[in-house]
Design a protein around this motif. Structure first.
Motif, PDB file in Angstrom:
ATOM      1  N   PRO A 218       0.812  -1.234   0.000  1.00 29.13           N
ATOM      2  CA  PRO A 218       0.000   0.000   0.000  1.00 29.13           C
ATOM      3  C   PRO A 218       0.837   1.271   0.000  1.00 29.13           C
ATOM      4  CG  PRO A 218      -0.790  -1.556   1.659  1.00 29.13           C
ATOM      5  CD  PRO A 218       0.528  -2.073   1.186  1.00 29.13           C
ATOM      6  N   ILE A 219       1.981   1.234   0.662  1.00 25.30           N
ATOM      7  CA  ILE A 219       2.835   2.417   0.720  1.00 25.30           C
ATOM      8  C   ILE A 219       3.433   2.719  -0.650  1.00 25.30           C
ATOM      9  CG2 ILE A 219       4.817   3.471   1.852  1.00 25.30           C
ATOM     10  CD1 ILE A 219       2.413   2.890   3.696  1.00 25.30           C
ATOM     11  N   LEU A 220       3.871   1.690  -1.354  1.00 27.97           N
ATOM     12  CA  LEU A 220       4.427   1.876  -2.693  1.00 27.97           C
ATOM     13  C   LEU A 220       3.420   2.511  -3.628  1.00 27.97           C
ATOM     14  CD1 LEU A 220       6.615  -1.298  -3.158  1.00 27.97           C
ATOM     15  CD2 LEU A 220       7.277   0.966  -3.925  1.00 27.97           C
ATOM     16  N   LEU A 221       2.157   2.078  -3.537  1.00 29.83           N
ATOM     17  CA  LEU A 221       1.120   2.634  -4.405  1.00 29.83           C
ATOM     18  C   LEU A 221       0.849   4.097  -4.087  1.00 29.83           C
ATOM     19  CD1 LEU A 221       0.791  -0.345  -5.126  1.00 29.83           C
ATOM     20  CD2 LEU A 221      -1.683  -0.038  -5.034  1.00 29.83           C
ATOM     21  N   ILE A 223       3.251   6.316  -2.755  1.00 27.86           N
ATOM     22  CA  ILE A 223       4.398   7.196  -3.016  1.00 27.86           C
ATOM     23  C   ILE A 223       4.823   7.191  -4.479  1.00 27.86           C
ATOM     24  CG2 ILE A 223       5.192   6.931  -0.655  1.00 27.86           C
ATOM     25  CD1 ILE A 223       7.348   5.054  -1.590  1.00 27.86           C
ATOM     26  N   PHE A 224       4.369   6.172  -5.237  1.00 30.85           N
ATOM     27  CA  PHE A 224       4.615   6.145  -6.685  1.00 30.85           C
ATOM     28  C   PHE A 224       3.272   5.913  -7.385  1.00 30.85           C
ATOM     29  CE2 PHE A 224       8.627   4.580  -4.771  1.00 30.85           C
ATOM     30  CZ  PHE A 224       9.472   5.572  -5.234  1.00 30.85           C
ATOM     31  N   PRO A 225       2.413   6.937  -7.423  1.00 35.57           N
ATOM     32  CA  PRO A 225       1.033   6.752  -7.871  1.00 35.57           C
ATOM     33  C   PRO A 225       0.880   6.540  -9.365  1.00 35.57           C
ATOM     34  CG  PRO A 225       1.453   9.067  -7.440  1.00 35.57           C
ATOM     35  CD  PRO A 225       2.683   8.324  -6.990  1.00 35.57           C
ATOM     36  N   GLU A 226      -0.183   5.846  -9.688  1.00 41.26           N
ATOM     37  CA  GLU A 226      -0.532   5.577 -11.085  1.00 41.26           C
ATOM     38  C   GLU A 226      -0.750   6.867 -11.862  1.00 41.26           C
ATOM     39  OE1 GLU A 226      -4.314   5.547 -13.598  1.00 41.26           O
ATOM     40  OE2 GLU A 226      -4.082   6.127 -11.497  1.00 41.26           O
ATOM     41  N   ALA A 227      -1.246   7.911 -11.182  1.00 41.87           N
ATOM     42  CA  ALA A 227      -1.530   9.191 -11.846  1.00 41.87           C
ATOM     43  C   ALA A 227      -0.273   9.863 -12.372  1.00 41.87           C
ATOM     44  CB  ALA A 227      -2.248  10.133 -10.876  1.00 41.87           C
ATOM     45  N   GLU A 228       0.893   9.485 -11.844  1.00 40.68           N
ATOM     46  CA  GLU A 228       2.156  10.059 -12.299  1.00 40.68           C
ATOM     47  C   GLU A 228       2.883   9.146 -13.283  1.00 40.68           C
ATOM     48  OE1 GLU A 228       4.468  11.093  -8.869  1.00 40.68           O
ATOM     49  OE2 GLU A 228       2.958  12.497  -8.110  1.00 40.68           O
ATOM     50  N   GLY A 229       2.182   8.120 -13.753  1.00 42.59           N
ATOM     51  CA  GLY A 229       2.745   7.258 -14.775  1.00 42.59           C
ATOM     52  C   GLY A 229       3.429   6.005 -14.263  1.00 42.59           C
ATOM     53  N   TRP A 230       3.403   5.755 -12.968  1.00 40.86           N
ATOM     54  CA  TRP A 230       4.018   4.545 -12.428  1.00 40.86           C
ATOM     55  C   TRP A 230       3.120   3.345 -12.705  1.00 40.86           C
ATOM     56  CZ3 TRP A 230       8.945   4.884 -10.883  1.00 40.86           C
ATOM     57  CH2 TRP A 230       9.431   6.146 -10.545  1.00 40.86           C
ATOM     58  N   PHE A 232       1.404   0.976 -11.465  1.00 42.28           N
ATOM     59  CA  PHE A 232       0.679   0.370 -10.355  1.00 42.28           C
ATOM     60  C   PHE A 232      -0.804   0.692 -10.484  1.00 42.28           C
ATOM     61  CE2 PHE A 232       4.902   1.485  -8.494  1.00 42.28           C
ATOM     62  CZ  PHE A 232       5.355   0.196  -8.265  1.00 42.28           C
ATOM     63  N   PRO A 233      -1.679  -0.146  -9.927  1.00 45.40           N
ATOM     64  CA  PRO A 233      -3.114   0.199  -9.935  1.00 45.40           C
ATOM     65  C   PRO A 233      -3.390   1.363  -9.001  1.00 45.40           C
ATOM     66  CG  PRO A 233      -2.729  -1.768  -8.620  1.00 45.40           C
ATOM     67  CD  PRO A 233      -1.423  -1.447  -9.297  1.00 45.40           C
ATOM     68  N   LYS A 234      -4.505   2.026  -9.214  1.00 47.74           N
ATOM     69  CA  LYS A 234      -4.850   3.175  -8.382  1.00 47.74           C
ATOM     70  C   LYS A 234      -5.136   2.734  -6.952  1.00 47.74           C
ATOM     71  CE  LYS A 234      -7.957   7.148  -8.034  1.00 47.74           C
ATOM     72  NZ  LYS A 234      -9.078   7.879  -8.639  1.00 47.74           N
ATOM     73  N   TYR A 235      -4.512   3.439  -6.016  1.00 47.56           N
ATOM     74  CA  TYR A 235      -4.699   3.149  -4.597  1.00 47.56           C
ATOM     75  C   TYR A 235      -5.962   3.844  -4.104  1.00 47.56           C
ATOM     76  CZ  TYR A 235      -3.875   3.449   0.460  1.00 47.56           C
ATOM     77  OH  TYR A 235      -3.989   3.381   1.831  1.00 47.56           O
ATOM     78  N   LEU A 236      -6.865   3.069  -3.503  1.00 50.03           N
ATOM     79  CA  LEU A 236      -8.100   3.639  -2.981  1.00 50.03           C
ATOM     80  C   LEU A 236      -8.138   3.666  -1.460  1.00 50.03           C
ATOM     81  CD1 LEU A 236     -10.601   1.963  -5.468  1.00 50.03           C
ATOM     82  CD2 LEU A 236      -9.728   4.297  -5.515  1.00 50.03           C
ATOM     83  N   GLY A 237      -7.295   2.851  -0.825  1.00 50.09           N
ATOM     84  CA  GLY A 237      -7.242   2.872   0.625  1.00 50.09           C
ATOM     85  C   GLY A 237      -6.809   1.537   1.190  1.00 50.09           C
ATOM     86  N   ARG A 306       0.693  -5.730 -10.110  1.00 50.76           N
ATOM     87  CA  ARG A 306      -0.474  -5.997  -9.262  1.00 50.76           C
ATOM     88  C   ARG A 306      -0.089  -6.203  -7.808  1.00 50.76           C
ATOM     89  NH1 ARG A 306      -3.827 -10.995  -8.750  1.00 50.76           N
ATOM     90  NH2 ARG A 306      -6.036 -10.392  -8.700  1.00 50.76           N
ATOM     91  N   ASP A 307       1.110  -6.727  -7.581  1.00 52.56           N
ATOM     92  CA  ASP A 307       1.599  -6.997  -6.228  1.00 52.56           C
ATOM     93  C   ASP A 307       3.016  -6.454  -6.109  1.00 52.56           C
ATOM     94  OD1 ASP A 307       2.392  -7.916  -3.780  1.00 52.56           O
ATOM     95  OD2 ASP A 307       2.255 -10.045  -4.264  1.00 52.56           O
ATOM     96  N   ALA A 308       3.145  -5.334  -5.404  1.00 49.55           N
ATOM     97  CA  ALA A 308       4.447  -4.677  -5.286  1.00 49.55           C
ATOM     98  C   ALA A 308       5.202  -5.081  -4.025  1.00 49.55           C
ATOM     99  CB  ALA A 308       4.258  -3.153  -5.292  1.00 49.55           C
ATOM    100  N   SER A 309       4.698  -6.085  -3.314  1.00 48.89           N
ATOM    101  CA  SER A 309       5.305  -6.453  -2.031  1.00 48.89           C
ATOM    102  C   SER A 309       6.698  -7.045  -2.183  1.00 48.89           C
ATOM    103  CB  SER A 309       4.409  -7.448  -1.289  1.00 48.89           C
ATOM    104  OG  SER A 309       4.286  -8.668  -2.010  1.00 48.89           O
TER     105      SER A 309
END
Length: 431
Positions: A218-221, A223-230, A232-237, A306-309
């Motif tokens: 969750p932390i990776l999603l 600090i490196f959000p999908e909205a900035e081109g990373w 990862f899927p969008k983090y909702l919570g 899908r899984d950044a762990s």
């Protein structure tokens, strides 16, 4: 703070038990929008939630918007029938649900466990045994008494010594720049934006430390959000051991896909691995493990992590910050998602080719094997063998991956089946 972390971290975690009293179905993600009429109605009172959980609304996750959305019916699970509550299988790592921001339009989301049920059962036992020597205890009280958390309470800034020994690959050798980014972009607190932890309450610090210890996904999603081109899927919570993200289908569902789809996904996979090695932020991302669930695909055909762990991060701008001797430090927070016996691998042992080799060994053959006519298939197989050879030099592996990439580009087609790049591809000379 009361018994907040008890419910957050133990087997009676509010949302986790909430999941266990649902009838769930495993349905393909075919549409991005679900109309409200297709979502089963749930009583607003949530009397069954208070009865089963002993909680009033969001006491399990005070301060986190995602918990409030569960209780306000802004997140609903597929086939949630309040009058026929049943236990879902424990082995399911994630569940399909529906999410809304305005109570009018709905979209599919994924509610995922950050640890398996066995892992969190064992973790709770370790926590209680570490200080109280009892089979059950107040998880929060035990964790608050630890030397590590006492240091967190006094700290003004998140520094490498505060995350020593945490099992996440992301924190194996963290730079101060990376840790500042975690605090500055932590989305579960108000007034985010500062590198100092003044805006974090004691409860916020414990929640952040707990999440970093259990699973840093969750932390990776954040600090490196999908909205900035990373990728990862969008983090909702997230809350405790649960996370809600935009819905994707796992890569393994596409192993039997047609040649043109397989070639497109393989090309995206190689592109992601390359971008995670070389990017404008000067962070080197590497995998310590990949499998069929590591990557997922949106319904427009776009591939994401899908899984950044299992992602580690080395800051190429600041270099390695932690020695192997420091990493040997372990405490109860080192054991919330593992058995504490596994040795941490050194960041100095990470090779440039590491992620490429894993992807070429574990994923690409399952996507590309036997899909194409000769001599194309023969070339693909040859490049895959070179790319998957861990004994070859970094440059040799990189060159083989580059040749495979060029070959796959020549196999790409431009049509509406690949919605993530259509119709833009009609106006590009690459297709």
């Amino acid at each position: 703070m009361g018994r907040w972390m008890y419910y957050l971290c133990s087997n009676v975690l509010g949302l986790l038990i909430l999941l266990q009293f649902l009838t769930l179905s495993w349905t393909p993600f075919l549409e991005a929008t679900v109309f409200p009429s297709s979502v089963p109605h749930v009583k607003h009172s949530y009397s069954f939630g208070r009865t089963f959980l002993g909680l009033d609304k969001c006491n399990a996750c005070i301060g986190t918007s995602i918990c409030k959305k569960f209780f306000k019916e802004e997140i609903r699970f597929d086939n949630w029938l309040a009058s026929h509550l049943k236990l879902p299988p424990d082995y399911l790592p994630s569940y399909s649900g529906n999410y809304t921001d305005d109570a009018k339009s709905w979209r599919l989301v994924e509610i995922s466990r950050l640890t398996t049920k066995y892992q969190h059962d064992q973790a709770d036992k370790r926590i209680c045994a570490s200080l109280s020597k009892a089979k059950s205890c107040s998880i929060e009280r035990v964790l608050r008494k630890t030397e590590r958390f006492q240091k967190w309470l006094k700290a003004k800034r998140l520094t490498p010594d505060l995350v020593q020994g945490l099992p996440s690959p992301m924190l194996r050798c963290p730079s101060q720049r990376l840790l500042d980014r975690i605090v500055r972009r932590y989305a579960e607190v108000p007034d985010a934006g500062s590198i100092y932890m003044d805006h974090l309450t004691d409860r916020d610090k414990l929640r952040l430390l707990y999440t970093l210890s259990v699973n840093a996904h969750p932390i990776l999603l954040q600090i490196f959000p999908e909205a900035e081109g990373w990728p990862f899927p969008k983090y909702l919570g997230s809350c405790g051991r649960l996370i809600v993200t935009a819905s994707t289908r796992p890569l393994k569902e596409f192993y039997s896909s047609p040649p043109e789809v397989a070639a497109d996904l393989a090309l995206q996979l190689l592109s992601i691995v390359n971008s995670m090695r070389n990017n404008d932020m000067n962070y080197f991302f590497y995998f310590v493990h990949v499998d069929a669930g590591t990557f997922g695909i949106f319904n427009n055909g776009l591939l994401f992590i899908r899984d950044a762990s299992t992602l580690g991060i080395i800051d190429k701008q600041e270099g390695l910050q932690m020695t192997d001797g420091q990493q040997e430090y372990k405490d109860i927070f080192s054991c919330l998602a593992s058995d504490c016996q596994s040795a941490f691998s050194s960041c100095n042992s990470v090779r440039e080719k590491q992620s490429l080799v894993m992807v070429c060994q574990e994923l690409l053959p399952k996507l590309l094997k036997g899909k194409f006519l000769q001599p194309v298939q023969e070339k693909i197989d040859r490049f895959l063998r070179l790319c998957a050879d861990s004994f070859r030099a970094d440059q040799e592996v990189s060159d083989a991956a580059g040749k495979l990439t060029e070959l796959l580009k020549s196999l790409q087609s431009c049509d509406s089946h690949f919605a993530y790049r259509y119709p833009d591809c009609k106006y590009s000379d690459k297709y």
